[in-house]
Write an enzyme that holds these catalytic residues in place. Structure first.
Site, PDB file in Angstrom:
ATOM      1  CB  SER A 150      -0.967  -0.048   1.190  1.00  0.00           C
ATOM      2  OG  SER A 150      -1.964   0.932   1.084  1.00  0.00           O
ATOM      3  CG  ASP A 192      -7.059  -2.772  -3.033  1.00  0.00           C
ATOM      4  OD1 ASP A 192      -7.716  -2.045  -2.271  1.00  0.00           O
ATOM      5  OD2 ASP A 192      -5.821  -2.881  -2.968  1.00  0.00           O
ATOM      6  CG  HIS A 197      -5.869  -2.274   0.696  1.00  0.00           C
ATOM      7  ND1 HIS A 197      -5.109  -1.980  -0.415  1.00  0.00           N
ATOM      8  CD2 HIS A 197      -5.298  -1.589   1.726  1.00  0.00           C
ATOM      9  CE1 HIS A 197      -4.133  -1.155  -0.096  1.00  0.00           C
ATOM     10  NE2 HIS A 197      -4.225  -0.911   1.208  1.00  0.00           N
TER      11      HIS A 197
END
Length: 235
Positions: free
Chosen positions: A129, A184, A216
């Site tokens: 991320s 996601d 995610h």
């Protein structure tokens, strides 16, 4: 900018005593976490990686505590400011805090080179991320070629102009792994597609995987793929 390697908040997995007896570590992976997380979030995974790669050290730095705009200015572990979630390609981006985090990453790589006697081309930057976005930019801006880069559920920060960075980067001759889940909703899948597109159009060697029904997060298949990638680029 100071290195993150020796901070008490940094987790470092080193080879076992039996492995270390055969010589010093010859490779390193610097693994950065996402927004609001800590080094502990990924340390168990890389501990298993370290057992499979006894010649490598795995370094987990902790992000500084910074105000984050998309969370109403709340202070939390963060490598860069985010104005909106979900993250989308070409989103509005103020670039705040990214340069400082890149400088910390570079100082950490320099420290590994100096203190561990591991050359830059045996070091991989990896992250999830925010950490994936940071690893991407840090690798491309580092003045020497790195072995590789792992970008998991990450993106190209617009203010960084990743396309221009790739064209001028010594690490464009390294290898990249880009993984993303097709479910996601935090960093949309097209962000991963953009990373792959920008790298490939500049002639970079990219391994990319899209994981079905993965949100995610990560999954066993992705973790296996990353381990195989690391074994390939820093054998």
């Amino acid at each position: 900018m100071s290195s993150l390697l020796k901070l008490t908040s940094t987790i470092v997995h080193r080879p076992s005593a039996s492995a270390a007896a055969s010589g010093r570590p010859s490779a390193a992976v610097v693994w950065t976490h996402g927004l609001g997380d800590t080094p502990h979030g990924w340390a168990m995974l890389t501990q298993s990686f370290a057992r499979a790669m006894p010649h490598a050290i795995f370094v987990h730095p902790a992000a500084p505590n910074l105000p984050v705009s998309c969370n109403m200015g709340a202070v939390m572990p963060s490598w860069m400011d985010l104005l909106n979630i979900p993250v989308t390609p070409g989103m509005e981006d103020n670039g705040r805090d990214l340069d400082e985090s890149v400088a910390m990453m570079h100082a950490t790589v320099d420290d590994i080179v100096a203190s561990e006697n591991i050359p830059a081309d045996r070091i991989v930057l990896a992250g999830f991320s925010q950490g994936g976005a940071l690893s991407l930019v840090s690798a491309l801006k580092y003045p020497k070629k790195l072995a590789g880069t792992v970008v998991l559920s990450g993106w190209c920060p617009p203010k960084a102009d990743v396309n221009a960075l790739v064209a001028a980067s010594p690490t464009k001759d390294g290898k990249f792994f880009v993984g993303h889940g097709d479910a996601d909703g935090v960093v949309v899948p097209s962000c991963g597609e953009e990373v792959v597109k920008v790298l490939k159009q500049n002639g970079v060697a990219v391994t990319s995987e899209v994981y079905p029904n993965m949100a995610h997060s990560s999954c066993g298949k992705e973790e296996k793929d990353v381990l195989e990638f690391l074994k390939e680029v820093i054998p």
